[in-house]
Enzyme design. Structure first.
Site, PDB file in Angstrom:
ATOM      1  N   LYS A 124      -2.234  58.215  -8.261  1.00 46.09           N
ATOM      2  CA  LYS A 124      -3.277  59.234  -8.461  1.00 46.09           C
ATOM      3  C   LYS A 124      -4.219  59.255  -7.252  1.00 46.09           C
ATOM      4  CE  LYS A 124      -5.958  55.944 -11.247  1.00 46.09           C
ATOM      5  NZ  LYS A 124      -6.311  55.555 -12.632  1.00 46.09           N
ATOM      6  N   ARG A 140     -12.158  54.990 -24.529  1.00 46.65           N
ATOM      7  CA  ARG A 140     -12.171  56.116 -23.601  1.00 46.65           C
ATOM      8  C   ARG A 140     -11.165  57.137 -24.130  1.00 46.65           C
ATOM      9  NH1 ARG A 140     -10.375  55.330 -17.330  1.00 46.65           N
ATOM     10  NH2 ARG A 140      -8.414  54.810 -18.376  1.00 46.65           N
ATOM     11  N   MET A 155     -22.681  64.117   9.063  1.00 48.78           N
ATOM     12  CA  MET A 155     -21.521  64.592   8.305  1.00 48.78           C
ATOM     13  C   MET A 155     -20.211  64.203   8.990  1.00 48.78           C
ATOM     14  SD  MET A 155     -20.605  68.471   7.077  1.00 48.78           S
ATOM     15  CE  MET A 155     -22.022  68.680   6.028  1.00 48.78           C
ATOM     16  N   TYR A 157     -30.698  61.754  13.438  1.00 47.78           N
ATOM     17  CA  TYR A 157     -31.575  62.527  12.554  1.00 47.78           C
ATOM     18  C   TYR A 157     -32.756  61.680  12.091  1.00 47.78           C
ATOM     19  CZ  TYR A 157     -28.123  66.262  12.202  1.00 47.78           C
ATOM     20  OH  TYR A 157     -27.265  67.292  12.479  1.00 47.78           O
TER      21      TYR A 157
HETATM   22  C1  LIG Z   1      -5.965  54.233 -12.739  1.00 49.35           C
HETATM   23  C2  LIG Z   1      -5.227  53.647 -13.892  1.00 49.35           C
HETATM   24  C3  LIG Z   1      -4.363  52.560 -13.697  1.00 49.35           C
HETATM   25  C4  LIG Z   1      -4.253  51.815 -12.386  1.00 49.35           C
HETATM   26  O1  LIG Z   1      -5.320  50.921 -12.315  1.00 49.35           O
HETATM   27  P1  LIG Z   1      -5.419  49.809 -11.159  1.00 49.35           P
HETATM   28  O2  LIG Z   1      -6.508  48.935 -11.624  1.00 49.35           O
HETATM   29  O3  LIG Z   1      -5.728  50.522  -9.901  1.00 49.35           O
HETATM   30  O4  LIG Z   1      -4.105  49.123 -11.105  1.00 49.35           O
HETATM   31  C5  LIG Z   1      -3.619  52.124 -14.761  1.00 49.35           C
HETATM   32  N1  LIG Z   1      -3.734  52.715 -15.985  1.00 49.35           N
HETATM   33  C6  LIG Z   1      -4.586  53.731 -16.219  1.00 49.35           C
HETATM   34  C7  LIG Z   1      -4.662  54.304 -17.572  1.00 49.35           C
HETATM   35  C8  LIG Z   1      -5.364  54.221 -15.179  1.00 49.35           C
HETATM   36  O5  LIG Z   1      -6.209  55.225 -15.428  1.00 49.35           O
END
Ligand SMILES: *Cc1c(COP(=O)(O)O)cnc(C)c1O
Length: 371
Positions: A39, A133, A314, A265
């Protein structure tokens, strides 16, 4: 010089990534396979090259946060399983179907809404074992029965997420054990009532570092795959992982200030003695926090550590290079990674930014080419 290294860039070591995947796979129980969490553009490492390399190395499952990331992986030609860990509205069911993506059911309402679209969907059920969650409460057997009764949902797996597995405090470890009991309890209940849980997974990176191998079929590794810990705190197991990313930029210009002169700045920096300053070609639009100089941010130049000074811009920042008299325009500046005998680890930079490596790396801007 390649054009991609003309300003600021991310250097990704795919061999380190392969090595990490092998080490992590070796840390899992027999029969448990590594799912690569890619991700947020593979935590800033570039999802395209990361996913392709891992698929070539035999990784068969990937996890992303959302529908768009899953579709991107398919468009890139990734053929393995792709699990979307986050919420996708039911209206997008046709896209899930068309791109052969596996969707997480985030609660019973979500599962019912997805099924009501009338399309056959591959899903994994998230179970809430205490993080609160996402997930169906692990004890809510009625909800599980109702979801298994929906013919449109092809339930290919059940999983849960641990929320304090990064901690070695006794209280946290007890909570993790409770989460594991709730998860395996639900899996047992499913099997005992004739429901096939399919794939099972609960470990993420810290679950691999801090728990004994788990009797699951997958483990979802994100940050560990990239060879860094979240914050450098100790883990129960030492795994030989290698950082896969370096972050570099260039010196654009060098000048000398006389005592009393200001720079940047707000003239936020004031020269107390004669000072050499370098303007460096990276800034907050590239993902660094604007207050990094006042938090003690440093970078490597010609194998030496130099402090960031003044206010970050920036697209640029100022480095005090008084200690590096040879500093010259075009020099490579290292914000994460090794230069000469010195190294700045992502954990160190993240700590200076007041965050964890996960956030720092995933925020690295699209303007930084991956080389
Ligand atoms: C992001 C995520 C992971 C990966 O987590 P890491 O700590 O980076 O290994 C695994 N499971 C879920 C549900 C996540 O959202």
């Amino acid at each position: 010089m390649c054009e991609e290294m003309s300003r600021a860039w991310r250097e990704v070591d795919l061999d380190a990534l392969t090595h990490n995947a092998q080490v992590l796979q070796g840390a899992l129980a027999p029969g448990c396979r590594l799912m690569a969490v890619v991700k947020a553009d593979a935590y800033g490492h570039g999802a395209f090259s990361v996913a392709h390399r891992l698929e070539a190395e035999g990784i068969q499952a990937f996890a992303v946060a959302c529908l768009a990331e899953g579709m991107d992986l398919r468009r890139m030609g990734i053929r393995g399983k792709i699990l979307i860990l986050g919420y996708t509205p039911q209206e997008e069911a046709p896209l899930l179907c068309r791109w052969q993506l596996t969707q997480t059911v985030v609660d019973e309402h979500h599962g019912q809404a997805l099924a009501a679209q009338g399309l056959p969907l591959a899903v994994h059920l998230a179970l809430d074992t205490g993080m609160h969650r996402l997930g169906i409460p692990a004890k809510d057997h009625g909800a599980l029965e109702r979801l298994y009764a929906l013919p449109q949902l092809r339930i290919e797996g059940v999983f849960s997420h641990l929320c304090v597995s990064d901690s070695l405090e006794a209280e946290d470890m007890a909570f993790t054990r409770l989460q594991l009991e709730r998860f395996y309890g639900a899996v047992r209940w499913l099997r005992g009532h004739g429901y096939d849980p399919g794939e099972t997974h609960i470990q993420a990176s810290y679950g691999i570092w801090n728990l004994p191998p788990q009797p699951c079929t997958w483990a979802r590794a994100g940050i560990a795959l990239y060879g860094v810990t979240s914050d450098g705190s100790p883990t129960a197991r030492e795994l030989d992982l290698r950082p896969a990313l370096a972050l570099r930029a260039r010196v654009a210009s060098v000048r000398t200030l006389v005592p009393g002169e200001g720079a940047g700045y707000g003239l936020a920096f004031r020269a107390e003695g004669p000072v050499r300053l370098a303007a460096v070609t990276i800034g907050y639009a590239d993902g660094l926090p604007r207050d990094l100089p006042v938090r003690g941010g440093e970078a490597l130049l010609r194998g030496r550590r130099c402090p960031m000074v003044g206010r970050m811009c920036m697209d640029q920042l100022l480095l005090d290079v008084t200690g590096v008299p040879e500093a010259a325009p075009g020099d490579v500046v290292t914000l994460i990674g090794a230069d000469g005998g010195k190294r700045i680890r992502a954990e160190e930079l993240a700590a200076r930014c007041g965050t964890i490596t996960n956030e720092l790396l995933s925020r690295l801007g699209q303007r930084l080419p991956v080389v």
